[in-house]
Design an enzyme around this catalytic site. Structure first.
Site, PDB file in Angstrom:
ATOM      1  N   VAL A  14       0.778  -1.302  -0.181  1.00  0.00           N
ATOM      2  CA  VAL A  14       0.069  -0.155   0.174  1.00  0.00           C
ATOM      3  C   VAL A  14       0.930   1.204   0.022  1.00  0.00           C
ATOM      4  O   VAL A  14       0.650   2.350  -0.674  1.00  0.00           O
ATOM      5  CB  VAL A  14      -0.977  -0.113   1.203  1.00  0.00           C
ATOM      6  CG1 VAL A  14      -1.705   1.305   1.294  1.00  0.00           C
ATOM      7  CG2 VAL A  14      -1.984  -1.151   1.012  1.00  0.00           C
ATOM      8  N   LYS A 104      -6.776  -0.940   9.885  1.00  0.00           N
ATOM      9  CA  LYS A 104      -8.013  -1.386  10.371  1.00  0.00           C
ATOM     10  C   LYS A 104      -7.941  -1.680  11.595  1.00  0.00           C
ATOM     11  O   LYS A 104      -8.777  -1.476  12.699  1.00  0.00           O
ATOM     12  CB  LYS A 104      -8.908  -2.196   9.437  1.00  0.00           C
ATOM     13  CG  LYS A 104      -7.942  -3.639   9.068  1.00  0.00           C
ATOM     14  CD  LYS A 104      -8.409  -4.166   7.884  1.00  0.00           C
ATOM     15  CE  LYS A 104      -7.096  -5.005   7.323  1.00  0.00           C
ATOM     16  NZ  LYS A 104      -7.252  -5.134   5.950  1.00  0.00           N
ATOM     17  N   GLU A 128     -10.698   6.310   4.897  1.00  0.00           N
ATOM     18  CA  GLU A 128     -11.343   5.407   3.839  1.00  0.00           C
ATOM     19  C   GLU A 128     -10.733   4.120   3.562  1.00  0.00           C
ATOM     20  O   GLU A 128     -11.381   2.921   3.486  1.00  0.00           O
ATOM     21  CB  GLU A 128     -11.620   6.442   2.596  1.00  0.00           C
ATOM     22  CG  GLU A 128     -12.339   5.644   1.579  1.00  0.00           C
ATOM     23  CD  GLU A 128     -13.716   5.588   1.862  1.00  0.00           C
ATOM     24  OE1 GLU A 128     -14.290   6.622   2.011  1.00  0.00           O
ATOM     25  OE2 GLU A 128     -14.152   4.520   2.017  1.00  0.00           O
ATOM     26  N   GLY A 133     -11.424  -1.499   1.128  1.00  0.00           N
ATOM     27  CA  GLY A 133     -10.450  -1.218   0.032  1.00  0.00           C
ATOM     28  C   GLY A 133     -10.975  -0.088  -0.844  1.00  0.00           C
ATOM     29  O   GLY A 133     -10.958   0.916  -0.442  1.00  0.00           O
ATOM     30  N   GLY A 186      -1.428 -13.128  -3.682  1.00  0.00           N
ATOM     31  CA  GLY A 186      -1.085 -11.975  -2.645  1.00  0.00           C
ATOM     32  C   GLY A 186      -2.115 -11.523  -2.065  1.00  0.00           C
ATOM     33  O   GLY A 186      -2.238 -10.338  -1.442  1.00  0.00           O
ATOM     34  N   GLU A 189      -2.694 -13.116   3.493  1.00  0.00           N
ATOM     35  CA  GLU A 189      -1.234 -13.112   4.202  1.00  0.00           C
ATOM     36  C   GLU A 189      -0.591 -14.570   4.203  1.00  0.00           C
ATOM     37  O   GLU A 189      -1.513 -15.268   4.197  1.00  0.00           O
ATOM     38  CB  GLU A 189      -1.382 -12.242   5.617  1.00  0.00           C
ATOM     39  CG  GLU A 189      -2.342 -11.274   5.578  1.00  0.00           C
ATOM     40  CD  GLU A 189      -1.269  -9.701   5.545  1.00  0.00           C
ATOM     41  OE1 GLU A 189      -0.218  -9.851   5.671  1.00  0.00           O
ATOM     42  OE2 GLU A 189      -1.923  -8.973   4.639  1.00  0.00           O
ATOM     43  N   LYS A 204     -13.465  -4.182  10.673  1.00  0.00           N
ATOM     44  CA  LYS A 204     -14.085  -3.230   9.870  1.00  0.00           C
ATOM     45  C   LYS A 204     -15.401  -2.734   9.900  1.00  0.00           C
ATOM     46  O   LYS A 204     -15.724  -1.534   9.858  1.00  0.00           O
ATOM     47  CB  LYS A 204     -14.233  -3.598   8.407  1.00  0.00           C
ATOM     48  CG  LYS A 204     -12.631  -3.774   7.883  1.00  0.00           C
ATOM     49  CD  LYS A 204     -12.346  -4.821   6.485  1.00  0.00           C
ATOM     50  CE  LYS A 204     -11.076  -4.834   5.967  1.00  0.00           C
ATOM     51  NZ  LYS A 204     -10.930  -5.750   4.750  1.00  0.00           N
ATOM     52  N   GLY A 302      -6.205  -4.844  -2.821  1.00  0.00           N
ATOM     53  CA  GLY A 302      -5.258  -4.751  -3.807  1.00  0.00           C
ATOM     54  C   GLY A 302      -4.483  -3.253  -3.596  1.00  0.00           C
ATOM     55  O   GLY A 302      -4.900  -2.509  -2.895  1.00  0.00           O
TER      56      GLY A 302
END
Lengths: 328, 328
Positions: A14, A104, A128, A133, A186, A189, A204, A302
């Protein structure tokens, strides 16, 4: 043109996504926002490894060095666990930096506190990317809440689980094989516990609870069931009946004011809005008083979806200074 | 506390919805925005008919009287046709009022001009309510466009058509019977031409084209087909094959830079995201470069969904003055 200095904490998938988007969109963001953004520092644990060419000189493993950066105004945080992320963001806010997080686990627990602190220091918290995502559920809900009450939230909030359930159905794979493929791509984890146990979706839905109701239920009262006990045989049986397994997190404010949440697998038929939501997609349905039920569907994971909404958070924060003067 | 004065142009279903929401949410809006909103004038064609108790003294049939209202800052417009709405909103903007419109016929044609004029006068144009009713596609797309490019938009944009197609399938009704029921429920106008001919959906996709691409295709080049030629027999046949008719509007920017749009019925199967979107619901799918495909689904018509997003537009405009100072 004035320049805004930013730091990125954590330079994995990220963090690198943010860096790439800020570079690719440099000119466009400059034109749209009237300000240039410069990534001045990147926090990593191992500064010897250059992940993206040309970033070596920006890397540091020392948060103090970032906080001392002259004129730093924005901190993007893409670290994984609760600590040291929470401590770092507190420090950044106390230094009057806007913070934008994708974390999160940290935000589910400390989000309300961080937002209160940010208010005190006159800065903004963008989060956000913590939930769903690329699906802009936080912004959408904030906007809806200006006029509407939200009474119930239901969603597919873990892309990995949804991918596994999709492959078990469409390919007839066993849970373990679908999980392996998710890891290879991917999506999951190396330790898939958080995803398949429902803990990730739980975090979440707690973030959404805090936004919709200003509070969360007692975490110990929430039943959280994962997808790890669903067998290939069960999935096959459901498919024969025209049903699909979805892993659904929900929270609602009941008439007596109590907040009830649960997380677990659910069987849905072709009439259900979640029926066609396959692969790593996430979906969120918001029940409101004026608008009715509003649903959002999009990629739940992603590099680019997540990083993109973080850059949108930045653009939104900058946009708030837009020269609007109320004539009163 | 400072007071902001607003006028409502048109006092039918949507205009009255705005008035009700502003009253019901008076305290909450005051607390959230730090400003009180007062409806100072309501424009109607027949001032002798009091539609909502206690509003008689606010009504006028003279736009000049509204423009002369001392300290007027916000104009909500819920009139139906292109004129006089366009002229009135131009005048309001030239009087430095923010304008918020639900008028898709007017906005599809004059939206880009109104926005340019508003920029010149330093005011905002809210137009969420022109497209997809309670589904916040305008705000979502504006936000996405800060970072993403949108390449294609596809959606169910006419709730009446979708309701009719749903009833033809679920109840086995003929087109005419489903239309009559839609009219009885207030979904369709006495003259249903705009809805069932596809013209309404066409106007809305043109509004989305202007937002996504800054321009529209030549209107004459767009094929627009309605649902009025779909027979009960065709619907039955589709159902037997596991398919459903949806009325879909789409627009895309092609690689050569040209913009292509079309509007018409489409057959979708259970795997298609539009399959479960029944009744008066609208749906919009946005194809973007970073986020991927994002879909929104919600009520496409009705007094409260439409009025609610107009009040959200107001709250958003007021929110833009939030005291954010860039430290540069």
């Amino acid at each position: 043109m004035a320049t805004i200095k930013a730091a990125i904490l954590g330079f994995g998938t990220v963090g690198q996504g943010i860096y790439h988007i800020l570079n690719e969109k440099r000119e466009e963001l400059k034109n749209k926002l009237g300000l240039e953004l410069e990534v001045a520092k990147i926090l990593v644990t191992d500064t010897s490894r250059e992940r993206v060419p040309g970033t070596q000189h920006l890397m540091t493993d020392n948060m103090a060095e970032i906080l001392e950066e002259d004129g730093l105004q924005v901190v993007f945080e893409a670290i994984v666990n609760e600590e040291p992320a929470y401590t770092y963001l507190k420090q950044a806010i106390e230094n009057k930096c806007h913070v934008i997080t994708a974390n999160k686990v940290m935000f589910a627990k400390h989000g309300l506190k961080l937002q209160a602190l940010a208010k005190e220091y006159g800065v903004f918290v963008g989060y956000e990317a913590t939930t769903a995502g690329g699906v802009p559920v936080i912004k959408t809900m904030k906007n809806i809440l200006l006029v509407n009450d939200v009474s119930r939230i239901q969603g597919i909030l873990n892309g990995t689980s949804n991918y596994i359930l999709t492959k078990m159905r469409a390919e007839g794979w066993a849970f373990e094989d679908a999980l392996k493929e998710a890891q290879r791509l991917g999506y999951a984890e190396a330790d898939p516990y958080n995803d398949v146990s429902g803990q990730d979706a739980f975090k979440k839905i707690m973030i959404l609870s805090a936004l919709a109701f200003g509070e969360q239920p007692d975490w110990d009262d929430v039943e959280v069931i994962g997808i790890d006990r669903i067998s290939a045989e069960q999935v096959k049986l459901a498919t024969e009946k025209g049903m699909r397994y979805r892993h659904v997190a929900e929270v609602e404010k009941r008439e007596d004011g109590t907040i009830f949440a649960k997380v677990g697998p659910m069987l849905v038929d072709a009439e259900h809005p979640l029926y066609p939501v396959d692969d790593v997609n996430n979906a969120v349905a918001l029940e409101t008083n004026y608008i009715g039920t509003l649903s959002l569907v999009g990629p739940g994971a992603g590099m680019y979806p997540t990083a993109s909404v973080m850059v949108e958070d930045y653009a939104e924060i900058i946009g708030k200074r837009a020269g609007f003067v109320v004539r009163i």
